[in-house]
Structures are given as structure tokens and as C-alpha cells.
Scaffold this motif. Structure first.
Motif, PDB file in Angstrom:
ATOM      1  N   LEU A 114      -8.141 -22.402 -20.844  1.00 24.96           N
ATOM      2  CA  LEU A 114      -8.648 -23.734 -20.516  1.00 24.96           C
ATOM      3  C   LEU A 114      -7.551 -24.714 -20.091  1.00 24.96           C
ATOM      4  O   LEU A 114      -7.834 -25.872 -19.805  1.00 24.96           O
ATOM      5  N   GLU A 115      -6.304 -24.243 -20.087  1.00 23.71           N
ATOM      6  CA  GLU A 115      -5.153 -25.076 -19.720  1.00 23.71           C
ATOM      7  C   GLU A 115      -5.046 -26.327 -20.584  1.00 23.71           C
ATOM      8  O   GLU A 115      -4.941 -27.453 -20.083  1.00 23.71           O
ATOM      9  N   VAL A 116      -5.075 -26.106 -21.897  1.00 22.23           N
ATOM     10  CA  VAL A 116      -4.976 -27.196 -22.861  1.00 22.23           C
ATOM     11  C   VAL A 116      -3.661 -27.043 -23.627  1.00 22.23           C
ATOM     12  O   VAL A 116      -3.365 -25.978 -24.158  1.00 22.23           O
ATOM     13  N   PRO A 117      -2.856 -28.105 -23.693  1.00 22.95           N
ATOM     14  CA  PRO A 117      -1.597 -27.998 -24.427  1.00 22.95           C
ATOM     15  C   PRO A 117      -1.815 -27.863 -25.936  1.00 22.95           C
ATOM     16  O   PRO A 117      -2.766 -28.402 -26.499  1.00 22.95           O
ATOM     17  N   VAL A 118      -0.892 -27.131 -26.558  1.00 23.98           N
ATOM     18  CA  VAL A 118      -0.935 -26.859 -27.994  1.00 23.98           C
ATOM     19  C   VAL A 118       0.389 -27.307 -28.611  1.00 23.98           C
ATOM     20  O   VAL A 118       1.457 -27.004 -28.088  1.00 23.98           O
ATOM     21  N   THR A 119       0.303 -28.004 -29.744  1.00 23.84           N
ATOM     22  CA  THR A 119       1.487 -28.322 -30.521  1.00 23.84           C
ATOM     23  C   THR A 119       1.331 -27.687 -31.893  1.00 23.84           C
ATOM     24  O   THR A 119       0.362 -27.979 -32.605  1.00 23.84           O
ATOM     25  N   LEU A 120       2.259 -26.790 -32.233  1.00 26.77           N
ATOM     26  CA  LEU A 120       2.269 -26.158 -33.550  1.00 26.77           C
ATOM     27  C   LEU A 120       3.262 -26.912 -34.419  1.00 26.77           C
ATOM     28  O   LEU A 120       4.421 -27.074 -34.034  1.00 26.77           O
ATOM     29  N   VAL A 121       2.796 -27.405 -35.547  1.00 25.43           N
ATOM     30  CA  VAL A 121       3.633 -28.209 -36.441  1.00 25.43           C
ATOM     31  C   VAL A 121       3.858 -27.413 -37.715  1.00 25.43           C
ATOM     32  O   VAL A 121       2.905 -26.942 -38.343  1.00 25.43           O
ATOM     33  N   SER A 122       5.136 -27.262 -38.096  1.00 26.42           N
ATOM     34  CA  SER A 122       5.452 -26.468 -39.285  1.00 26.42           C
ATOM     35  C   SER A 122       6.695 -27.008 -39.976  1.00 26.42           C
ATOM     36  O   SER A 122       7.453 -27.789 -39.402  1.00 26.42           O
ATOM     37  N   ASN A 123       6.879 -26.552 -41.203  1.00 31.38           N
ATOM     38  CA  ASN A 123       8.074 -26.912 -41.960  1.00 31.38           C
ATOM     39  C   ASN A 123       9.222 -25.946 -41.687  1.00 31.38           C
ATOM     40  O   ASN A 123      10.356 -26.227 -42.058  1.00 31.38           O
ATOM     41  N   SER A 124       8.908 -24.805 -41.101  1.00 32.69           N
ATOM     42  CA  SER A 124       9.944 -23.804 -40.828  1.00 32.69           C
ATOM     43  C   SER A 124       9.828 -23.340 -39.383  1.00 32.69           C
ATOM     44  O   SER A 124       8.799 -23.539 -38.727  1.00 32.69           O
ATOM     45  N   HIS A 125      10.886 -22.716 -38.904  1.00 34.84           N
ATOM     46  CA  HIS A 125      10.920 -22.242 -37.527  1.00 34.84           C
ATOM     47  C   HIS A 125       9.946 -21.086 -37.363  1.00 34.84           C
ATOM     48  O   HIS A 125       9.990 -20.117 -38.101  1.00 34.84           O
ATOM     49  N   LEU A 126       9.029 -21.210 -36.415  1.00 36.99           N
ATOM     50  CA  LEU A 126       8.065 -20.149 -36.112  1.00 36.99           C
ATOM     51  C   LEU A 126       8.337 -19.622 -34.715  1.00 36.99           C
ATOM     52  O   LEU A 126       8.716 -20.381 -33.829  1.00 36.99           O
ATOM     53  N   ARG A 127       8.083 -18.349 -34.538  1.00 41.65           N
ATOM     54  CA  ARG A 127       8.175 -17.780 -33.188  1.00 41.65           C
ATOM     55  C   ARG A 127       6.894 -18.136 -32.450  1.00 41.65           C
ATOM     56  O   ARG A 127       5.797 -17.914 -32.954  1.00 41.65           O
ATOM     57  N   VAL A 128       7.065 -18.712 -31.291  1.00 41.94           N
ATOM     58  CA  VAL A 128       5.907 -19.046 -30.463  1.00 41.94           C
ATOM     59  C   VAL A 128       6.169 -18.525 -29.051  1.00 41.94           C
ATOM     60  O   VAL A 128       7.317 -18.380 -28.642  1.00 41.94           O
ATOM     61  N   PRO A 129       5.115 -18.240 -28.310  1.00 44.88           N
ATOM     62  CA  PRO A 129       5.303 -17.759 -26.938  1.00 44.88           C
ATOM     63  C   PRO A 129       6.030 -18.799 -26.087  1.00 44.88           C
ATOM     64  O   PRO A 129       5.818 -19.998 -26.248  1.00 44.88           O
ATOM     65  N   ALA A 130       6.874 -18.302 -25.216  1.00 45.39           N
ATOM     66  CA  ALA A 130       7.542 -19.186 -24.255  1.00 45.39           C
ATOM     67  C   ALA A 130       6.527 -19.471 -23.149  1.00 45.39           C
ATOM     68  O   ALA A 130       6.282 -18.630 -22.289  1.00 45.39           O
ATOM     69  N   HIS A 131       5.901 -20.624 -23.228  1.00 42.25           N
ATOM     70  CA  HIS A 131       4.861 -20.986 -22.262  1.00 42.25           C
ATOM     71  C   HIS A 131       4.843 -22.506 -22.150  1.00 42.25           C
ATOM     72  O   HIS A 131       4.970 -23.198 -23.158  1.00 42.25           O
ATOM     73  N   PRO A 132       4.667 -23.037 -20.950  1.00 42.44           N
ATOM     74  CA  PRO A 132       4.707 -24.500 -20.784  1.00 42.44           C
ATOM     75  C   PRO A 132       3.634 -25.262 -21.572  1.00 42.44           C
ATOM     76  O   PRO A 132       3.817 -26.438 -21.858  1.00 42.44           O
ATOM     77  N   LEU A 133       2.534 -24.605 -21.944  1.00 39.31           N
ATOM     78  CA  LEU A 133       1.486 -25.293 -22.698  1.00 39.31           C
ATOM     79  C   LEU A 133       1.732 -25.274 -24.210  1.00 39.31           C
ATOM     80  O   LEU A 133       1.030 -25.950 -24.948  1.00 39.31           O
ATOM     81  N   ILE A 134       2.707 -24.494 -24.660  1.00 39.58           N
ATOM     82  CA  ILE A 134       2.945 -24.334 -26.100  1.00 39.58           C
ATOM     83  C   ILE A 134       4.191 -25.098 -26.507  1.00 39.58           C
ATOM     84  O   ILE A 134       5.271 -24.880 -25.970  1.00 39.58           O
ATOM     85  N   ASP A 135       4.019 -25.988 -27.472  1.00 42.77           N
ATOM     86  CA  ASP A 135       5.132 -26.780 -27.990  1.00 42.77           C
ATOM     87  C   ASP A 135       5.217 -26.559 -29.496  1.00 42.77           C
ATOM     88  O   ASP A 135       4.193 -26.380 -30.161  1.00 42.77           O
ATOM     89  N   ARG A 136       6.414 -26.570 -30.014  1.00 40.99           N
ATOM     90  CA  ARG A 136       6.619 -26.377 -31.449  1.00 40.99           C
ATOM     91  C   ARG A 136       7.356 -27.599 -31.990  1.00 40.99           C
ATOM     92  O   ARG A 136       8.338 -28.053 -31.402  1.00 40.99           O
ATOM     93  N   VAL A 137       6.862 -28.116 -33.126  1.00 38.67           N
ATOM     94  CA  VAL A 137       7.523 -29.220 -33.812  1.00 38.67           C
ATOM     95  C   VAL A 137       7.853 -28.737 -35.223  1.00 38.67           C
ATOM     96  O   VAL A 137       6.954 -28.337 -35.962  1.00 38.67           O
TER      97      VAL A 137
END
Length: 154
Positions: A30-53
Motif C-alpha cells: 500500500l506504500e505506507v511508511p512504517v516506524t518501528l520504535v524500540s528500546n533496543s536495536h532491531l534488524r529491519v529491512p533496508a527499505h525507504p518506507l521502513i524507519d527505525r527509532v
């Protein structure tokens, strides 16, 4: 219509979220951005829609970040009832990883049940936890997330 135009986005309470892969699939489709928020470093896909905080490990730091970012254009994914309540008050759509929506009409009962269970545990009662996460939960979550995003993008 692109999600960047509508402002629709997904905020994920990511530390213990069992449906991250499902979130990515729906977000990419659906081309919707995602922000994953965590207390520790998580592996997330390298993709322009995926952001990690990654927030500090302070008590409720991830919850505070998510609650401040939540608004009527956000779908928040969390199993945390108190965070769900804060996000609903900010106007967000809130889904549990099982696909169960938190709503303004259901959140009061969920908070009350949480308090009762905490009191029983504090009194020493041996209570089982939630049922194991099942394939049906994953399927229900995918359907609920897709429906919520389509509704917000209209």
C-alpha cells in the motif's frame, strides 16, 4: 494515492511485536511508511518506507515516543493496553498484534481487566498468560491492518 500525500503511517511498538513481517508486506503493497520504535536495536529491512527509532531504555520511553507521534493519520500496532488508550485519545487507529482493534468503547474494559489481573498476580494467584500466538491471529491481523489503512487513505 501515495501515503506521503495522505500522511497515513504505521507506528509499531516493536520490541515484542510478533507481526513485523506482516506489517512490512502490507506497508510495501500500500506504500505506507512504517516506524518501528524500540528500546533496543532491531534488524529491519533496508527499505525507504521502513524507519527505525531506538529510544532510551527509560521506563515507557518507546510508549512516550509513539503516543506523541500518534494522531488521526496513524495506525498504531501494540499489545500494550495503556499505550493503546493514549493513542486512541490522540485519535489514532490502534490494533493489537492479534488483529483485535482497540476502540474508545472497548478500552475502558480492557484497562479494568488489566488492573484486576495485576491485583490477582500481586496477591500471589497463579494465572496463565495470554494464549499462544496462532496462525489465525496472524491472518486476522493482516486483514485488520489492511482494512484500517484502506479506510484511512480514503
Amino acid at each position: 494515492m501515495s501515503a506521503n500525500v495522505t500522511g497515513v503511517r504505521i507506528l509499531v511498538d516493536a520490541d515484542a511485536c510478533p507481526v513485523k513481517d506482516e506489517i512490512y508486506k502490507v506497508a510495501w503493497r500500500l506504500e505506507v511508511p512504517v516506524t518501528l520504535v524500540s528500546n533496543s536495536h532491531l534488524r529491519v529491512p533496508a527499505h525507504p518506507l521502513i524507519d527505525r527509532v531506538v529510544v532510551s531504555d527509560g521506563f515507557d520511553a518507546a510508549d512516550d515516543w509513539i503516543a506523541e507521534a500518534a494522531d488521526a493519520q496513524a495506525v498504531v500496532v501494540t499489545a500494550d493496553i495503556l499505550l493503546a488508550d493514549r493513542c486512541l485519545k490522540a485519535g489514532a487507529t490502534v490494533l493489537a498484534p492479534t488483529g483485535k482493534p482497540f476502540t474508545t468503547s472497548s478500552i475502558g474494559g480492557a484497562i479494568a481487566t488489566r488492573a484486576i489481573m495485576a491485583d490477582l498476580r500481586a496477591a500471589g494467584d497463579q494465572l496463565g498468560g495470554p494464549p499462544p500466538f496462532a496462525k489465525a491471529d496472524r491472518s486476522r491481523f493482516l486483514q485488520a491492518l489492511d482494512s484500517a489503512l484502506v479506510r484511512l487513505r480514503r
